[in-house]
Write a protein that holds these residues in place. Structure first.
Motif, PDB file in Angstrom:
ATOM      1  N   GLU A 193      56.195  47.931  13.195  1.00  6.14           N
ATOM      2  CA  GLU A 193      56.834  46.849  13.941  1.00  6.14           C
ATOM      3  C   GLU A 193      57.435  45.828  12.975  1.00  6.14           C
ATOM      4  N   LEU A 194      58.709  45.525  13.146  1.00 10.94           N
ATOM      5  CA  LEU A 194      59.378  44.558  12.286  1.00 10.94           C
ATOM      6  C   LEU A 194      59.571  43.214  12.976  1.00 10.94           C
ATOM      7  N   VAL A 195      59.761  43.255  14.288  1.00 13.06           N
ATOM      8  CA  VAL A 195      59.966  42.034  15.064  1.00 13.06           C
ATOM      9  C   VAL A 195      58.891  41.974  16.144  1.00 13.06           C
ATOM     10  N   PRO A 196      57.889  41.145  15.995  1.00 11.67           N
ATOM     11  CA  PRO A 196      56.820  41.068  16.994  1.00 11.67           C
ATOM     12  C   PRO A 196      57.350  40.792  18.394  1.00 11.67           C
ATOM     13  N   GLY A 197      57.021  41.661  19.316  1.00  9.25           N
ATOM     14  CA  GLY A 197      57.432  41.474  20.705  1.00  9.25           C
ATOM     15  C   GLY A 197      58.881  41.808  20.990  1.00  9.25           C
ATOM     16  N   GLY A 198      59.632  42.261  19.994  1.00 10.38           N
ATOM     17  CA  GLY A 198      61.058  42.534  20.219  1.00 10.38           C
ATOM     18  C   GLY A 198      61.459  43.965  19.949  1.00 10.38           C
ATOM     19  N   ALA A 199      60.491  44.882  19.885  1.00 10.74           N
ATOM     20  CA  ALA A 199      60.802  46.273  19.580  1.00 10.74           C
ATOM     21  C   ALA A 199      61.347  47.001  20.809  1.00 10.74           C
ATOM     22  N   ALA A 200      62.255  47.927  20.566  1.00 14.57           N
ATOM     23  CA  ALA A 200      62.836  48.690  21.676  1.00 14.57           C
ATOM     24  C   ALA A 200      63.567  49.907  21.142  1.00 14.57           C
ATOM     25  N   PHE A 201      63.772  50.879  22.041  1.00 20.81           N
ATOM     26  CA  PHE A 201      64.701  51.975  21.800  1.00 20.81           C
ATOM     27  C   PHE A 201      65.973  51.659  22.570  1.00 20.81           C
ATOM     28  N   VAL A 202      67.102  51.728  21.900  1.00 16.38           N
ATOM     29  CA  VAL A 202      68.393  51.591  22.581  1.00 16.38           C
ATOM     30  C   VAL A 202      69.016  52.977  22.635  1.00 16.38           C
ATOM     31  N   VAL A 203      69.093  53.522  23.833  1.00 11.04           N
ATOM     32  CA  VAL A 203      69.537  54.907  24.027  1.00 11.04           C
ATOM     33  C   VAL A 203      70.946  54.906  24.611  1.00 11.04           C
ATOM     34  N   THR A 204      71.853  55.630  23.957  1.00 10.15           N
ATOM     35  CA  THR A 204      73.219  55.793  24.447  1.00 10.15           C
ATOM     36  C   THR A 204      73.443  57.247  24.816  1.00 10.15           C
ATOM     37  N   ILE A 205      73.905  57.477  26.034  1.00 10.46           N
ATOM     38  CA  ILE A 205      74.134  58.831  26.539  1.00 10.46           C
ATOM     39  C   ILE A 205      75.629  59.011  26.791  1.00 10.46           C
ATOM     40  N   VAL A 206      76.196  60.098  26.287  1.00 12.87           N
ATOM     41  CA  VAL A 206      77.622  60.348  26.462  1.00 12.87           C
ATOM     42  C   VAL A 206      77.845  61.777  26.952  1.00 12.87           C
ATOM     43  N   ALA A 207      79.024  62.002  27.530  1.00 12.16           N
ATOM     44  CA  ALA A 207      79.481  63.333  27.926  1.00 12.16           C
ATOM     45  C   ALA A 207      80.980  63.243  28.150  1.00 12.16           C
ATOM     46  N   ASP A 208      81.639  64.384  28.174  1.00 10.82           N
ATOM     47  CA  ASP A 208      83.088  64.391  28.358  1.00 10.82           C
ATOM     48  C   ASP A 208      83.478  63.769  29.698  1.00 10.82           C
ATOM     49  N   GLY A 209      84.466  62.872  29.662  1.00 11.10           N
ATOM     50  CA  GLY A 209      85.045  62.341  30.881  1.00 11.10           C
ATOM     51  C   GLY A 209      84.280  61.234  31.563  1.00 11.10           C
ATOM     52  N   VAL A 210      83.187  60.760  30.962  1.00  7.17           N
ATOM     53  CA  VAL A 210      82.418  59.677  31.587  1.00  7.17           C
ATOM     54  C   VAL A 210      82.172  58.570  30.568  1.00  7.17           C
ATOM     55  N   SER A 211      81.978  57.366  31.068  1.00  8.49           N
ATOM     56  CA  SER A 211      81.695  56.241  30.187  1.00  8.49           C
ATOM     57  C   SER A 211      80.275  56.342  29.651  1.00  8.49           C
ATOM     58  N   PRO A 212      80.033  55.880  28.424  1.00  7.72           N
ATOM     59  CA  PRO A 212      78.679  55.927  27.869  1.00  7.72           C
ATOM     60  C   PRO A 212      77.685  55.153  28.737  1.00  7.72           C
ATOM     61  N   VAL A 213      76.477  55.697  28.831  1.00  9.74           N
ATOM     62  CA  VAL A 213      75.379  55.041  29.539  1.00  9.74           C
ATOM     63  C   VAL A 213      74.413  54.510  28.481  1.00  9.74           C
ATOM     64  N   ILE A 214      74.091  53.220  28.542  1.00  9.72           N
ATOM     65  CA  ILE A 214      73.214  52.602  27.550  1.00  9.72           C
ATOM     66  C   ILE A 214      71.937  52.126  28.244  1.00  9.72           C
ATOM     67  N   ARG A 215      70.803  52.560  27.721  1.00 13.19           N
ATOM     68  CA  ARG A 215      69.509  52.148  28.248  1.00 13.19           C
ATOM     69  C   ARG A 215      68.698  51.499  27.126  1.00 13.19           C
ATOM     70  N   ARG A 216      68.095  50.373  27.416  1.00 18.40           N
ATOM     71  CA  ARG A 216      67.202  49.714  26.455  1.00 18.40           C
ATOM     72  C   ARG A 216      65.774  49.852  26.957  1.00 18.40           C
ATOM     73  N   LEU A 217      64.939  50.521  26.172  1.00 19.50           N
ATOM     74  CA  LEU A 217      63.558  50.781  26.556  1.00 19.50           C
ATOM     75  C   LEU A 217      62.634  49.949  25.677  1.00 19.50           C
ATOM     76  N   PRO A 218      62.068  48.866  26.199  1.00 16.15           N
ATOM     77  CA  PRO A 218      61.155  48.037  25.398  1.00 16.15           C
ATOM     78  C   PRO A 218      59.942  48.841  24.922  1.00 16.15           C
ATOM     79  N   VAL A 219      59.511  48.556  23.709  1.00 16.83           N
ATOM     80  CA  VAL A 219      58.341  49.213  23.113  1.00 16.83           C
ATOM     81  C   VAL A 219      57.225  48.185  22.968  1.00 16.83           C
ATOM     82  N   ARG A 220      56.064  48.487  23.538  1.00 14.63           N
ATOM     83  CA  ARG A 220      54.911  47.600  23.433  1.00 14.63           C
ATOM     84  C   ARG A 220      53.937  48.142  22.386  1.00 14.63           C
TER      85      ARG A 220
END
Length: 241
Positions: A193-220
């Motif tokens: 952990e580098l930032v106490p209480g601020g950890a997360a996975f930022v997930v970007t999902i892409v495919a042809d012909g669609v806009s990217p989907v971005i999900r932020r998953l907090p890590v405890r």
């Protein structure tokens, strides 16, 4: 999806009705002496007129069918990610930190046991297939991420280490409609952990012909006592489910 299925059913019935009506029209002019309201007794003219009407009806029906086929071929998928670590709920990663003799919150190391392993699924909630899918996972407030089999390292910082990984299915890869695809697993052993209480996975999902989907998953990341309470509460929820 049900609405689209009903539309296709109605279109099929309408197309068959048009074909039946057109055939009836032509046969009526040939065998029953129908004149179609034309002011002529020339049977050839009447039959040709019926054939022209029938052809126009078939053309209209074909245009509708082609439009539906185009819509089916160009529909948009609905992609989402599901990352499930052992002893955590999907997309809600919770870890216990190694004991820290100095009792400091900064730089806590995630304890390395079964909790650090995760399965990763790419889900498609639409009936339309997702072509050439890709997933990028960026670490936010975390460091020490090691190499992951099946994932490409796409970002690296000297003081932090790997900060982003990416999976690409390739040009011939798809995620079928109303289906899911299992991606290579993840292991967070050695992550700090580098930032106490601020950890997360930022997930970007892409495919042809669609806009990217971005999900932020907090890590405890919890201490030993907090994690004991968390596991007990989680066990109770699972028992009641």
């Amino acid at each position: 999806m049900k609405r689209l299925s009903d539309l296709r059913t109605l279109t099929t019935i309408a197309t068959l009705a048009i074909i039946a009506a057109g055939m009836t029209l032509v046969l009526g002019t040939i065998f029953s002496g129908w004149t179609l309201g034309l002011r002529t007794d020339d049977r050839a003219v009447i039959v040709n007129t019926a054939l022209v009407i029938y052809t126009c009806l078939l053309t209209a029906a074909a245009a509708v069918v082609a439009l539906l086929a185009y819509r089916a071929a160009t529909g948009r998928p609905e992609l989402d990610i599901e990352i499930t670590f052992n002893f955590s709920s999907p997309n809600e990663p919770v870890f216990v930190a190694e004991s820290d003799e100095d009792d400091t919150l900064e730089g806590r190391l995630i304890a390395g046991f079964k909790q650090t392993w995760a399965t990763v699924g790419l889900r498609n909630a639409s009936r339309y297939a997702a072509k050439n899918p890709g997933v990028r996972i960026e670490l936010e407030g975390l460091g020490g991420f090691g190499g992951q089999d099946g994932w490409e390292q796409v970002a690296f910082t000297t003081s932090v280490g790997v900060s982003a990984i990416q999976w690409d299915g390739g040009a011939d890869s798809i995620v079928h409609g109303n289906w899911s695809r299992v991606l290579p697993p993840l292991d967070l052993a050695g992550v700090r952990e580098l930032v106490p209480g601020g950890a997360a996975f930022v997930v970007t999902i892409v495919a042809d012909g669609v806009s990217p989907v971005i999900r932020r998953l907090p890590v405890r990341i919890l201490n030993q006592d907090e994690y004991a309470i968390y596991t007990e509460q989680r066990a109770q929820r699972l028992a009641q489910a």
